[in-house]
Scaffold this active site. Structure first.
Site, PDB file in Angstrom:
ATOM      1  N   ASP A  43      77.032  35.638  47.536  1.00  0.00           N
ATOM      2  CA  ASP A  43      76.180  36.579  48.250  1.00  0.00           C
ATOM      3  C   ASP A  43      75.724  37.693  47.308  1.00  0.00           C
ATOM      4  O   ASP A  43      76.518  38.216  46.517  1.00  0.00           O
ATOM      5  CB  ASP A  43      76.974  37.155  49.431  1.00  0.00           C
ATOM      6  CG  ASP A  43      76.181  38.126  50.263  1.00  0.00           C
ATOM      7  OD1 ASP A  43      75.155  37.713  50.825  1.00  0.00           O
ATOM      8  OD2 ASP A  43      76.588  39.300  50.346  1.00  0.00           O
ATOM      9  N   GLU A  85      72.765  33.618  45.401  1.00  0.00           N
ATOM     10  CA  GLU A  85      71.686  34.314  46.097  1.00  0.00           C
ATOM     11  C   GLU A  85      71.166  35.317  45.066  1.00  0.00           C
ATOM     12  O   GLU A  85      71.791  36.354  44.855  1.00  0.00           O
ATOM     13  CB  GLU A  85      72.192  35.029  47.346  1.00  0.00           C
ATOM     14  CG  GLU A  85      71.071  35.706  48.112  1.00  0.00           C
ATOM     15  CD  GLU A  85      71.567  36.547  49.286  1.00  0.00           C
ATOM     16  OE1 GLU A  85      70.849  36.639  50.295  1.00  0.00           O
ATOM     17  OE2 GLU A  85      72.674  37.122  49.187  1.00  0.00           O
TER      18      GLU A  85
END
Length: 657
Positions: free
Chosen positions: A336, A371
């Site tokens: 993330d 990401e």
């Protein structure tokens, strides 16, 4: 009272050796560290850690056993302007704890103070760490090691995936056990999935703000103990680890990999008004990026940012990743806000954590997905990650939606994204699989909502619809919301089919959001991070069997096309791809940039994707040969030989010769 022996400075955490437990804790700025253990009656016993090797504090407690509850009190300066926020009145969680007991409720005692320290003791209500022993029979478990070129990723939430599944026993729905249930595994196999990517399963907390509104953090991107499983997904919190490993073992036997979404960019301690759980009280200055005024650099939008260039924090993060691979046999990670991993503070491909992963014989062998952004200046790093990493390809997401739903993307731009965005990823020896292609993800509209809503509808989140992106590239086809006339439903279905076909038959690694193959809707909520309810849980009783079959047929078709599974960049004349106009001729430069949205993509000289993304029915002349439409665009029996395709408006079809 038993005295602590000096013990050993490694490994970090609490480790039982059969005779007692060795405790270790990193803190570069602490002046004293107390180990606090709690007996069955909740009585606290404190011991100073006697060992101090460099920045590692350590001690050994003889006769201690698994099940022992413990925490730390860390002494040091309270100097907020310098980034130091030590407060021994607060019981702290071991960052490497394998199990946590207690809840992270919103309570003033779990805060340490902003400008002035809060010296009220909180041990009575603070969550406690639990010493665990690790004995698990993996039998003959082996990682599937699916080649990247054959990988199909399915992004899912542990609870939301199975909580409403009528064929899974009620007592295990929404749990780790349900992931390994034969019904779930058979479904994933029939769909054609090779990798199950789970939203965060490490222990997380709900933000105080959400708790005050009667909401909770559903997605799990608010970590508090990175080595501990989130107990709410276990049938029994005490056996969470074994339940999780049982599921992984069962998935592996079926040839399905497990990828964990992991949050190394921030912690649940949030901003300076946030709670004090662990890192802030152990060594705030080392664990976080601190501004000159002592506040946090908020490059994550969550109040703080972990300093993954600090050597000790790099060691912590690396140990965490190795733990999940070595102890739980996971097959990879999705990181993330992964740009934080490369901050020094500027983003660098040779940042310390990247280097540590590359040099690790364990971590360098698993799937790594970034990401590739954070919210700070210079945070958008799509295409710039080290070669070991694949990356979420937002270029593909936006292009697919613009082409099919907004009708404003030239053929050349569409083809570039269809060809694994080679302008972005074809560098440093990377392969097409580095592009993780997606049309939707947990963050944003579901696929059905993309064709039913022009605007987000996030009122249930309690922020007056201010949260969530406004850049959705969606199209409600003339009516906001679900339902409508038969014509409207059919046009929306055709758009869904076009988007799924583009996703699953393009070059790169496809990622499918769980529920998109059902027609799942979140009723226009494009930021459902705090909706632990029927808005996010997949309702299997309402699943569209036709759409599921369509999706499965596309996935199985993909696996038959060499140009998609061989994971090689397409080159002119190599037989992998030809780009043709409606007359089966190579496109001119003008057609690429300004021509009608009509295109034929010939893959491996045998498979043809015919596209008519215009408003009118259009006659498409197929290349020479005996072509017949194939599933999911036609039945298996009695194939009809076709030379010309009457392409419906905003339609496409796949043929084989």
């Amino acid at each position: 009272m038993t005295q602590l022996a000096i013990g050993k400075p490694a490994p970090l955490g609490a480790h039982y050796d059969g005779q007692g437990v060795n405790f270790t804790l990193f803190s570069a700025h602490a002046e004293r560290v107390e180990l606090c253990v709690f007996d069955a009656n909740g009585q606290e016993h404190r011991y100073d850690l006697p060992g101090h090797s460099g920045d590692i504090w350590h001690g050994y407690l003889p006769d201690a056993r698994p099940g022992l509850r413990y925490g730390y009190r860390v002494h040091g300066p309270w100097q907020p302007a310098e980034g130091h926020r030590f407060n021994p009145a607060k019981l702290l969680i071991d960052p490497c704890a394998r199990q946590i007991e207690g809840e992270f409720k919103d309570n003033p005692l779990l805060h340490a103070g902003h400008n002035e320290p809060d010296y009220r003791d909180n041990a009575a209500i603070a969550p406690k760490c639990v010493v665990v022993v690790d004995h698990y029979d993996w039998e003959d478990d082996a990682p599937p090691r699916t080649p990247w070129g054959s990988t199909i990723i399915y992004e899912a939430h542990v609870k939301g995936l199975t909580y409403l599944h009528p064929e899974i026993p009620v007592e295990i729905r929404g749990t780790y056990k349900a992931l390994g249930h034969p019904v779930m595994i058979n479904y994933l196999k029939q769909l054609g999935i090779t990798a199950l990517e789970l939203l965060p399963v490490a222990q997380f907390a709900s933000e105080p703000r959400l708790q005050r509104m009667g909401l909770s953090n559903y997605w799990g991107y608010n970590p508090v103990a990175m080595f501990a499983l989130h107990p709410a997904y276990a049938c029994s919190p005490e056996t969470a680890l074994d339940e999780f490993r049982d599921a992984i073992k069962a998935l592996h036997k079926a040839g399905i990999e497990v990828i964990l979404d992991i949050v190394l960019n921030h912690s649940a301690e949030l901003d300076l008004d946030g709670p004090l759980f662990s890192l802030r009280g152990i060594d705030n200055r080392s664990y976080y990026w601190i501004r000159e005024d002592g506040d946090y650099h908020n490059w994550t939008g969550c109040g703080n940012t972990l300093n993954l260039s600090h050597p000790a924090v790099v060691d912590y993060a690396s140990a965490c990743l190795r733990y999940w691979v070595e102890t739980c046999h996971v097959d990879g990670f999705r990181f993330d806000l992964a740009a934080v991993m490369g901050r020094t503070p500027e983003f660098r491909q040779d940042a310390p954590l990247f280097t540590a992963i590359q040099n690790c014989p364990v971590l360098s062998q698993v799937k790594l997905i970034a990401e590739p952004w954070d919210i700070a200046p210079g945070g958008y790093q799509v295409g710039n990650f080290p070669p070991l990493f694949a990356e979420w390809n937002d270029h593909f997401r936006d292009a697919a939606r613009r082409f099919w739903l907004h009708y404003d993307l030239p053929l050349g731009a569409f083809a570039g994204r269809f060809a694994a965005s080679s302008d972005v990823f074809k560098r440093n020896g990377r392969l097409p699989s580095a592009a993780i292609n997606l049309v939707t993800a947990h963050d944003g509209f579901t696929l059905r909502d993309c064709v039913c809503f022009n605007h987000k509808h996030n009122e249930a989140n309690g922020e007056e619809n201010r949260d969530g992106t406004n850049n959705n590239y969606s199209n409600n086809h003339g009516k906001e919301g679900l339902g409508g006339s038969l014509d409207l439903v059919e046009r929306r279905r055709d758009s869904i089919h076009a988007l799924l076909t583009t996703l699953l038959l393009s070059q790169g690694t496809p990622m499918l959001l769980a529920g998109d193959e059902h027609g799942h809707s979140q009723h226009g909520n494009n930021n459902a991070y705090c909706q632990d309810n029927q808005l996010t849980w997949l309702d299997w009783s309402q699943a569209s069997s036709g759409l599921t079959a369509f999706t499965a047929a596309l996935i199985h078709l993909r696996k038959r096309i060499p140009a998609l599974v061989e994971n090689r960049w397409w080159e002119e004349g190599d037989g992998n791809v030809r780009w043709l106009n409606r007359y089966a001729q190579p496109l001119s430069t003008d057609e690429w940039q300004n021509g009608p949205k009509q295109l034929q993509i010939l893959l491996s000289d045998r498979f043809l994707i015919a596209i008519n993304a215009t408003l009118e029915v259009t006659e498409i002349v197929l290349p020479a040969g005996e072509w017949h439409a194939i599933p999911p665009f036609a039945g298996e029996d009695n194939p009809v030989i076709t030379a010309v395709w009457q392409g419906p408006a905003h339609g496409l079809c796949v043929f084989q010769r």
